[in-house]
Design an enzyme around this catalytic site. Structure first.
Site, PDB file in Angstrom:
ATOM      1  N   HIS A 274       1.015  -0.704   0.183  1.00 42.33           N
ATOM      2  CA  HIS A 274      -0.116   0.180   0.681  1.00 42.33           C
ATOM      3  C   HIS A 274       0.689   1.390  -0.162  1.00 42.33           C
ATOM      4  CE1 HIS A 274      -3.935   2.757   0.261  1.00 42.33           C
ATOM      5  NE2 HIS A 274      -3.972   2.078   1.725  1.00 42.33           N
ATOM      6  N   HIS A 313      -2.417  -2.167  -9.784  1.00 41.94           N
ATOM      7  CA  HIS A 313      -3.223  -1.778  -8.554  1.00 41.94           C
ATOM      8  C   HIS A 313      -4.853  -2.492  -9.201  1.00 41.94           C
ATOM      9  CE1 HIS A 313      -5.964   1.251  -7.440  1.00 41.94           C
ATOM     10  NE2 HIS A 313      -4.177   2.297  -6.964  1.00 41.94           N
ATOM     11  N   ASP A 369       2.945   5.146  -7.222  1.00 44.83           N
ATOM     12  CA  ASP A 369       3.899   5.152  -6.241  1.00 44.83           C
ATOM     13  C   ASP A 369       5.101   4.907  -7.276  1.00 44.83           C
ATOM     14  OD1 ASP A 369       3.044   5.855  -3.323  1.00 44.83           O
ATOM     15  OD2 ASP A 369       2.029   3.186  -3.638  1.00 44.83           O
TER      16      ASP A 369
HETATM   17  N1  CMC Z   1       4.951  -7.212 -10.636  1.00 45.47           N
HETATM   18  C1  CMC Z   1       4.322  -8.600 -10.808  1.00 45.47           C
HETATM   19  N2  CMC Z   1       3.341  -9.079 -11.245  1.00 45.47           N
HETATM   20  C2  CMC Z   1       1.947  -7.971 -10.844  1.00 45.47           C
HETATM   21  C3  CMC Z   1       2.538  -7.225  -9.596  1.00 45.47           C
HETATM   22  C4  CMC Z   1       3.719  -6.263 -10.005  1.00 45.47           C
HETATM   23  N3  CMC Z   1       3.607  -5.823  -9.204  1.00 45.47           N
HETATM   24  N4  CMC Z   1       1.597  -6.746  -9.669  1.00 45.47           N
HETATM   25  C5  CMC Z   1       0.313  -7.729  -9.699  1.00 45.47           C
HETATM   26  N5  CMC Z   1       1.001  -8.102 -10.725  1.00 45.47           N
HETATM   27  C6  CMC Z   1       0.136 -10.145 -10.853  1.00 45.47           C
HETATM   28  C7  CMC Z   1       0.350 -11.381  -9.599  1.00 45.47           C
HETATM   29  O1  CMC Z   1       1.356 -12.065  -9.751  1.00 45.47           O
HETATM   30  C8  CMC Z   1      -1.047 -11.824 -10.917  1.00 45.47           C
HETATM   31  O2  CMC Z   1      -0.484 -12.486 -11.588  1.00 45.47           O
HETATM   32  P1  CMC Z   1      -0.689 -13.963 -11.681  1.00 45.47           P
HETATM   33  O3  CMC Z   1      -2.502 -13.807 -11.944  1.00 45.47           O
HETATM   34  O4  CMC Z   1       0.033 -14.731 -12.530  1.00 45.47           O
HETATM   35  O5  CMC Z   1      -0.898 -15.391 -10.580  1.00 45.47           O
HETATM   36  C9  CMC Z   1      -1.301 -11.441 -10.918  1.00 45.47           C
HETATM   37  O6  CMC Z   1      -0.865  -9.894 -11.698  1.00 45.47           O
HETATM   38  C10 CMC Z   1      -2.999 -10.740  -9.901  1.00 45.47           C
HETATM   39  O7  CMC Z   1      -2.297  -9.719  -9.305  1.00 45.47           O
HETATM   40  P2  CMC Z   1      -3.209  -9.415  -7.662  1.00 45.47           P
HETATM   41  O8  CMC Z   1      -2.142  -9.925  -6.217  1.00 45.47           O
HETATM   42  O9  CMC Z   1      -4.168 -10.240  -7.630  1.00 45.47           O
HETATM   43  O10 CMC Z   1      -3.384  -8.616  -7.365  1.00 45.47           O
HETATM   44  P3  CMC Z   1      -4.023  -7.521  -6.875  1.00 45.47           P
HETATM   45  O11 CMC Z   1      -5.361  -6.553  -7.113  1.00 45.47           O
HETATM   46  O12 CMC Z   1      -4.475  -8.019  -5.366  1.00 45.47           O
HETATM   47  O13 CMC Z   1      -2.773  -6.724  -6.565  1.00 45.47           O
HETATM   48  C11 CMC Z   1      -1.619  -4.586  -5.455  1.00 45.47           C
HETATM   49  C12 CMC Z   1      -2.109  -5.157  -6.425  1.00 45.47           C
HETATM   50  C13 CMC Z   1      -1.254  -2.876  -6.134  1.00 45.47           C
HETATM   51  C14 CMC Z   1      -1.478  -4.994  -4.099  1.00 45.47           C
HETATM   52  C15 CMC Z   1      -0.251  -5.584  -6.414  1.00 45.47           C
HETATM   53  O14 CMC Z   1      -0.457  -5.070  -7.466  1.00 45.47           O
HETATM   54  C16 CMC Z   1       1.051  -5.120  -5.913  1.00 45.47           C
HETATM   55  O15 CMC Z   1       1.391  -5.862  -5.281  1.00 45.47           O
HETATM   56  N6  CMC Z   1       2.083  -3.999  -6.737  1.00 45.47           N
HETATM   57  C17 CMC Z   1       3.322  -4.258  -6.100  1.00 45.47           C
HETATM   58  C18 CMC Z   1       3.047  -3.094  -5.092  1.00 45.47           C
HETATM   59  C19 CMC Z   1       2.575  -1.278  -5.101  1.00 45.47           C
HETATM   60  O16 CMC Z   1       3.086  -0.727  -6.159  1.00 45.47           O
HETATM   61  N7  CMC Z   1       1.616  -1.431  -4.913  1.00 45.47           N
HETATM   62  C20 CMC Z   1       0.675   0.337  -4.563  1.00 45.47           C
HETATM   63  C21 CMC Z   1       0.056   0.212  -4.944  1.00 45.47           C
HETATM   64  S1  CMC Z   1      -1.659   2.170  -5.609  1.00 45.47           S
HETATM   65  C22 CMC Z   1      -1.011   3.335  -3.893  1.00 45.47           C
HETATM   66  C23 CMC Z   1      -1.395   2.650  -2.877  1.00 45.47           C
HETATM   67  O17 CMC Z   1      -2.636   2.461  -3.368  1.00 45.47           O
HETATM   68  O18 CMC Z   1      -0.982   2.257  -2.027  1.00 45.47           O
END
Ligand code: CMC
Length: 429
Positions: A274, A313, A369
């Site tokens: 986050h 996201h 971010d």
């Molecule tokens: N790098 C590589 N793969 C990713 C990433 C990433 N940053 N984010 C998601 N994926 C992949 C994940 O491995 C999964 O792949 P598969 O379906 O093949 O298993 C797929 O994309 C869906 O991921 P998810 O974890 O189910 O997606 P989510 O909606 O639960 O997660 C997130 C959203 C923001 C937590 C995630 O994209 C992430 O961990 N990003 C990196 C951390 C980040 O930059 N966070 C800041 C968010 S914006 C500011 C805020 O709101 O705080």
């Protein structure tokens, strides 16, 4: 006006294959009430149907009038105004007023609001002693979480959450004191004297003053950096039901005072998925080290070794409008500070990732971010302070949601259900 179940003609027809019975569930504002599922039973003793939604990916927990997001179209609006219009023309205090009150302030209202905030920027001297108690290398976010919770002990009246005037006073205090707590946490870590607020300066300018003032009698913030910080705070001011805001609402639903609820929101923000992500982006760019190392790094991300921080996201599956606005600010900042070598790595990471099938298929785009950390670093703000800056920006959003929840006649104490999948009754031998 919100539609009511009685007025709505729209129905979802559900047939239960276990019993063959059909049910008509009213659709209001495009949603069914999951409590309406309870009537779906196999027999009269059955508890009734529940909805299973880990991580609340498809569950609306409230009705809100504050922020609208369309993740597919990359739309973000505060109280109906597109973020693009607000970010470049409004101050953080105007945006705070808008989020909390639903309208932008008139000039007279802004003058009064600004006076109220500047009147509360100082913190009790005992808080300084409290901060002094932290170890020199304590993470400023840890200090912030604790200091915000500690404020509740200074303002016990804050427990009167049903009284509008008392609520307003705490809202003003929190918005006013967050930058002071944040800057004091930084100066403690640096072993520097605490620089007091300067009420002649803007909200962003005063924060820079408390961070950087040395021996000068009057600190003059660089207008480009002051503007950049203002834009960053505005872009972070609200983002509807994200992890920390939902935490604020959930803790608030137990009638906790706003300091306690907001320290929980800060704690939720601290996590690297986050608000802690901006810090992790910087650490990632530093770990990559040079442009030549990027392809191998991306290969390891795709192999599932780690995530590309600052990408992806839960809601935005096209682009994050905040990231696009931030990019413009970054250019202005680098004209003043000089170009950071990390920016070259960041731009190349972005270029490679956006052209890569894995990121295209998974709809992963740079989020807010990805760039905010690079700007903060260029401004001289240490990496540990990045989530703290996010917390300052998110404060009015947290408070607007906290108050909206309290005033919502439908709000009850938050209490999700679970699907128990553990052992049936068993007995000791
Ligand atoms: N790098 C590589 N793969 C990713 C990433 C990433 N940053 N984010 C998601 N994926 C992949 C994940 O491995 C999964 O792949 P598969 O379906 O093949 O298993 C797929 O994309 C869906 O991921 P998810 O974890 O189910 O997606 P989510 O909606 O639960 O997660 C997130 C959203 C923001 C937590 C995630 O994209 C992430 O961990 N990003 C990196 C951390 C980040 O930059 N966070 C800041 C968010 S914006 C500011 C805020 O709101 O705080």
């Amino acid at each position: 006006m919100a539609e009511t179940a009685e007025a709505s003609q729209d129905r979802l027809t559900v047939t239960d294959s276990r019993t063959g019975r059909s049910y008509e569930l009213p659709i209001v504002d495009g949603a069914i009430r999951t409590l309406d599922l309870r009537q779906i039973k196999v027999d009269p003793d059955d508890f009734g149907m529940m909805a299973y939604d880990p991580a609340f990916q498809n569950t609306a927990s409230c009705r809100s009038k504050i922020t609208y997001i369309d993740g597919d179209l990359g739309i973000l609006r505060y109280r109906g105004y597109p973020i693009e219009e607000l970010a470049e023309s409004k101050s953080f205090l105007e945006i705070s007023y808008l989020l909390l009150n639903g309208e932008l302030p008139t000039p007279a209202a802004l003058e009064q609001w600004t006076a109220e905030i500047t009147n509360h920027t100082f913190i009790h001297e005992s808080i300084k002693h409290f901060i002094d108690g932290f170890h020199h290398d304590a993470h400023p976010m840890g200090m912030l979480v604790s200091a915000v919770a500690a404020l509740s002990t200074f303002y016990p009246e804050a427990k009167q959450i049903r009284d509008p005037a008392t609520r307003h006073r705490q809202i003003v205090r929190l918005i006013a004191k967050m930058p002071t707590l944040a800057a004091f946490a930084y100066r403690h870590a640096m072993g520097l004297y605490y620089a007091y607020p300067d009420d002649d300066l803007s909200y962003a300018g005063n924060f820079l003053n408390m961070m950087w003032r040395a021996t000068e009698l009057k600190y003059q913030p660089n207008p480009v950096l002051e503007n950049a910080l203002n834009v960053l705070l505005v872009l972070h001011a609200d983002h509807e039901q994200n992890c920390s805001t939902s935490t604020m609402r959930l803790v608030g639903s137990s009638d906790a005072d706003p300091y306690t609820a907001m320290s929980a929101a800060c704690a939720a923000l601290y996590g690297p998925l986050h608000g802690g992500a901006n810090e992790q982006v910087l650490r990632m760019l530093q770990a990559i080290g040079s442009v030549q190392n990027i392809p191998d790094y991306i290969r390891r991300v795709k192999a599932g070794e780690f995530r590309l921080m600052g990408f992806g996201h839960r809601v935005y599956k096209n682009f994050d409008p905040r990231a696009q606005l931030i990019k413009k600010v970054a250019d202005q900042v680098f004209e003043v500070t000089g170009r950071s070598p990390l920016l070259d790595i960041a731009l190349e990471v972005e270029r490679i990732a956006l052209a890569d099938e894995y990121f295209i298929d998974h709809k992963l785009y740079p989020n807010v971010d990805f760039y905010s950390g690079i700007i903060y670093l260029a401004m001289g703000i240490p990496v540990e302070m990045f989530p703290v800056l996010f917390a300052i920006g998110r404060t009015p959003g947290w408070l607007a949601h906290w108050e909206e929840g309290l005033l919502d006649p439908e709000q009850k104490i938050g209490r999700p259900r679970q699907l128990y999948v553990g052992p049936e009754t068993r007995h000791l031998d």
